[in-house]
Design a protein around this motif. Structure first.
Motif, PDB file in Angstrom:
ATOM      1  N   LEU A  94       0.812  -1.207   0.000  1.00 56.81           N
ATOM      2  CA  LEU A  94       0.000   0.000   0.000  1.00 56.81           C
ATOM      3  C   LEU A  94       0.854   1.268   0.000  1.00 56.81           C
ATOM      4  O   LEU A  94       0.413   2.329  -0.430  1.00 56.81           O
ATOM      5  CB  LEU A  94      -0.903   0.027   1.245  1.00 56.81           C
ATOM      6  CG  LEU A  94      -1.913  -1.115   1.395  1.00 56.81           C
ATOM      7  CD1 LEU A  94      -2.615  -1.013   2.750  1.00 56.81           C
ATOM      8  CD2 LEU A  94      -2.940  -1.063   0.261  1.00 56.81           C
ATOM      9  N   TYR A  95       2.072   1.156   0.491  1.00 55.04           N
ATOM     10  CA  TYR A  95       2.931   2.324   0.691  1.00 55.04           C
ATOM     11  C   TYR A  95       3.877   2.550  -0.491  1.00 55.04           C
ATOM     12  O   TYR A  95       4.111   1.660  -1.318  1.00 55.04           O
ATOM     13  CB  TYR A  95       3.729   2.201   1.990  1.00 55.04           C
ATOM     14  CG  TYR A  95       4.501   0.912   2.157  1.00 55.04           C
ATOM     15  CD1 TYR A  95       5.737   0.716   1.546  1.00 55.04           C
ATOM     16  CD2 TYR A  95       3.999  -0.119   2.957  1.00 55.04           C
ATOM     17  CE1 TYR A  95       6.443  -0.459   1.720  1.00 55.04           C
ATOM     18  CE2 TYR A  95       4.706  -1.295   3.128  1.00 55.04           C
ATOM     19  CZ  TYR A  95       5.928  -1.463   2.505  1.00 55.04           C
ATOM     20  OH  TYR A  95       6.631  -2.628   2.666  1.00 55.04           O
ATOM     21  N   ALA A  96       4.404   3.756  -0.523  1.00 61.05           N
ATOM     22  CA  ALA A  96       5.300   4.150  -1.612  1.00 61.05           C
ATOM     23  C   ALA A  96       6.715   3.625  -1.373  1.00 61.05           C
ATOM     24  O   ALA A  96       7.066   3.160  -0.288  1.00 61.05           O
ATOM     25  CB  ALA A  96       5.325   5.674  -1.722  1.00 61.05           C
ATOM     26  N   GLY A  97       7.499   3.723  -2.429  1.00 61.91           N
ATOM     27  CA  GLY A  97       8.909   3.337  -2.329  1.00 61.91           C
ATOM     28  C   GLY A  97       9.713   4.134  -3.330  1.00 61.91           C
ATOM     29  O   GLY A  97       9.170   4.904  -4.134  1.00 61.91           O
ATOM     30  N   GLY A  98      11.003   3.948  -3.296  1.00 59.43           N
ATOM     31  CA  GLY A  98      11.831   4.677  -4.246  1.00 59.43           C
ATOM     32  C   GLY A  98      13.285   4.244  -4.181  1.00 59.43           C
ATOM     33  O   GLY A  98      13.715   3.559  -3.249  1.00 59.43           O
ATOM     34  N   ILE A  99      14.003   4.656  -5.191  1.00 60.93           N
ATOM     35  CA  ILE A  99      15.440   4.414  -5.247  1.00 60.93           C
ATOM     36  C   ILE A  99      16.138   5.657  -4.709  1.00 60.93           C
ATOM     37  O   ILE A  99      15.868   6.771  -5.169  1.00 60.93           O
ATOM     38  CB  ILE A  99      15.907   4.106  -6.682  1.00 60.93           C
ATOM     39  CG1 ILE A  99      15.217   2.837  -7.187  1.00 60.93           C
ATOM     40  CG2 ILE A  99      17.422   3.962  -6.747  1.00 60.93           C
ATOM     41  CD1 ILE A  99      15.473   2.549  -8.656  1.00 60.93           C
ATOM     42  N   VAL A 100      17.009   5.466  -3.746  1.00 59.92           N
ATOM     43  CA  VAL A 100      17.691   6.585  -3.119  1.00 59.92           C
ATOM     44  C   VAL A 100      19.202   6.381  -3.179  1.00 59.92           C
ATOM     45  O   VAL A 100      19.689   5.255  -3.246  1.00 59.92           O
ATOM     46  CB  VAL A 100      17.252   6.771  -1.645  1.00 59.92           C
ATOM     47  CG1 VAL A 100      15.753   6.964  -1.551  1.00 59.92           C
ATOM     48  CG2 VAL A 100      17.708   5.611  -0.777  1.00 59.92           C
ATOM     49  N   LYS A 101      19.908   7.506  -3.135  1.00 56.32           N
ATOM     50  CA  LYS A 101      21.362   7.479  -3.011  1.00 56.32           C
ATOM     51  C   LYS A 101      21.719   8.082  -1.661  1.00 56.32           C
ATOM     52  O   LYS A 101      21.443   9.253  -1.398  1.00 56.32           O
ATOM     53  CB  LYS A 101      22.010   8.297  -4.131  1.00 56.32           C
ATOM     54  CG  LYS A 101      23.532   8.345  -4.032  1.00 56.32           C
ATOM     55  CD  LYS A 101      24.131   9.225  -5.120  1.00 56.32           C
ATOM     56  CE  LYS A 101      25.656   9.289  -4.974  1.00 56.32           C
ATOM     57  NZ  LYS A 101      26.268  10.165  -6.014  1.00 56.32           N
ATOM     58  N   LEU A 102      22.331   7.271  -0.791  1.00 57.47           N
ATOM     59  CA  LEU A 102      22.758   7.766   0.510  1.00 57.47           C
ATOM     60  C   LEU A 102      23.971   8.673   0.327  1.00 57.47           C
ATOM     61  O   LEU A 102      24.906   8.338  -0.407  1.00 57.47           O
ATOM     62  CB  LEU A 102      23.097   6.608   1.448  1.00 57.47           C
ATOM     63  CG  LEU A 102      21.939   5.661   1.777  1.00 57.47           C
ATOM     64  CD1 LEU A 102      22.428   4.525   2.671  1.00 57.47           C
ATOM     65  CD2 LEU A 102      20.798   6.400   2.454  1.00 57.47           C
ATOM     66  N   LEU A 103      23.956   9.820   0.995  1.00 61.84           N
ATOM     67  CA  LEU A 103      24.998  10.824   0.809  1.00 61.84           C
ATOM     68  C   LEU A 103      26.002  10.793   1.962  1.00 61.84           C
ATOM     69  O   LEU A 103      25.645  10.556   3.113  1.00 61.84           O
ATOM     70  CB  LEU A 103      24.365  12.213   0.710  1.00 61.84           C
ATOM     71  CG  LEU A 103      23.294  12.368  -0.383  1.00 61.84           C
ATOM     72  CD1 LEU A 103      22.727  13.785  -0.367  1.00 61.84           C
ATOM     73  CD2 LEU A 103      23.861  12.054  -1.763  1.00 61.84           C
ATOM     74  N   ASP A 104      27.267  11.037   1.623  1.00 60.06           N
ATOM     75  CA  ASP A 104      28.328  11.082   2.634  1.00 60.06           C
ATOM     76  C   ASP A 104      28.429  12.491   3.206  1.00 60.06           C
ATOM     77  O   ASP A 104      28.639  13.454   2.473  1.00 60.06           O
ATOM     78  CB  ASP A 104      29.674  10.678   2.012  1.00 60.06           C
ATOM     79  CG  ASP A 104      29.703   9.212   1.617  1.00 60.06           C
ATOM     80  OD1 ASP A 104      29.083   8.402   2.334  1.00 60.06           O
ATOM     81  OD2 ASP A 104      30.340   8.877   0.597  1.00 60.06           O
ATOM     82  N   TYR A 105      28.318  12.583   4.513  1.00 55.93           N
ATOM     83  CA  TYR A 105      28.390  13.871   5.209  1.00 55.93           C
ATOM     84  C   TYR A 105      29.562  13.842   6.189  1.00 55.93           C
ATOM     85  O   TYR A 105      29.859  12.794   6.764  1.00 55.93           O
ATOM     86  CB  TYR A 105      27.099  14.145   5.975  1.00 55.93           C
ATOM     87  CG  TYR A 105      26.002  14.730   5.121  1.00 55.93           C
ATOM     88  CD1 TYR A 105      25.196  15.756   5.586  1.00 55.93           C
ATOM     89  CD2 TYR A 105      25.755  14.264   3.835  1.00 55.93           C
ATOM     90  CE1 TYR A 105      24.188  16.309   4.807  1.00 55.93           C
ATOM     91  CE2 TYR A 105      24.757  14.800   3.048  1.00 55.93           C
ATOM     92  CZ  TYR A 105      23.974  15.819   3.533  1.00 55.93           C
ATOM     93  OH  TYR A 105      22.985  16.355   2.753  1.00 55.93           O
ATOM     94  N   ASP A 106      30.230  14.978   6.356  1.00 57.57           N
ATOM     95  CA  ASP A 106      31.287  15.036   7.371  1.00 57.57           C
ATOM     96  C   ASP A 106      30.848  15.916   8.533  1.00 57.57           C
ATOM     97  O   ASP A 106      29.902  16.701   8.436  1.00 57.57           O
ATOM     98  CB  ASP A 106      32.622  15.493   6.775  1.00 57.57           C
ATOM     99  CG  ASP A 106      32.690  16.999   6.540  1.00 57.57           C
ATOM    100  OD1 ASP A 106      32.398  17.773   7.474  1.00 57.57           O
ATOM    101  OD2 ASP A 106      33.037  17.426   5.417  1.00 57.57           O
TER     102      ASP A 106
END
Length: 212
Positions: A94-106
């Motif tokens: 029932l819920y949405a989904g998606g393709i994500v890119k995890l970002l590198d943070y300092d």
């Protein structure tokens, strides 16, 4: 990677505790799936009728479950992501989904910069007569301050997109300076208004040497 999505008009930052009340059927299903499989899900920020950035969250605890199936849950925000693709319903869900890119943070910043930020927050809180809780200069980061310095929704979204701690602290420093300047002017105006109607002592002017 592909993850379930729970879009909200809210912004959460890495490391933040995220309390949510779950009442829609699609999100009851999402939480049940994440609970059973220990999966994470994403909260993309819905802003200006679009979604581009958000934060991955991990379910920590289901605090309450009601007779209706509604739930109070606690999650913790982990990494910022950029949303690359969105689908309204994940297959068979029932819920949405998606393709994500995890970002590198300092999270690296100089001691001097951290001290400047703490000084600015202290000044702001004193001006607003708000109780100030001392920050540990060695452990705080920009995201721990984000909800506590009067940033607008749009400003918080800008902050979310900055991968460098130095850039985030510079952004916060500019905001603090601007806010303190405005408050100083408000205080000056208030004092001028309060003087209105009071008797004043004026120094007499000496016109003996004055010429047209």
């Amino acid at each position: 990677m592909k993850i379930p999505l729970f879009p909200l008009q809210s912004i959460f930052f890495p490391g933040e505790t995220v309390p949510l009340h779950i009442f829609e059927e699609r999100y009851k299903q999402l939480i049940a799936d994440c609970r059973g499989e220990a999966n994470t899900f994403g909260i993309p920020v819905f802003i200006n009728n679009k979604m581009e950035y958000g934060v991955e969250v991990q379910l920590v605890e289901v605090v309450n479950t009601y007779d209706t199936g509604e739930m109070d849950i606690v999650c913790v925000a982990r990494q910022v992501f950029k949303l690359l693709a969105f689908e309204k319903n994940m297959p068979g869900k029932l819920y949405a989904g998606g393709i994500v890119k995890l970002l590198d943070y300092d999270y690296e910043a100089s001691l001097e910069k951290r001290q400047t930020i703490i000084k600015g927050i202290h000044q702001l809180y004193n001006m607003m007569e708000i109780t100030y809780k001392e920050l540990n200069v060695d452990t705080f980061n920009s995201f721990t301050l984000a909800h506590k310095i009067g940033l607008s929704f749009e400003q918080e979204y800008q902050l979310l997109q900055m991968p460098k701690e130095n850039d985030r602290l510079n952004f916060i420093s500019l905001h603090l300076t601007a806010t303190i300047t405005v408050l100083s002017e408000v205080e000056r105006t208030r004092k001028i208004i309060e003087l209105n109607g009071h008797f004043k002592n004026f120094d007499p002017l000496d016109f003996q040497d004055w010429e047209m």
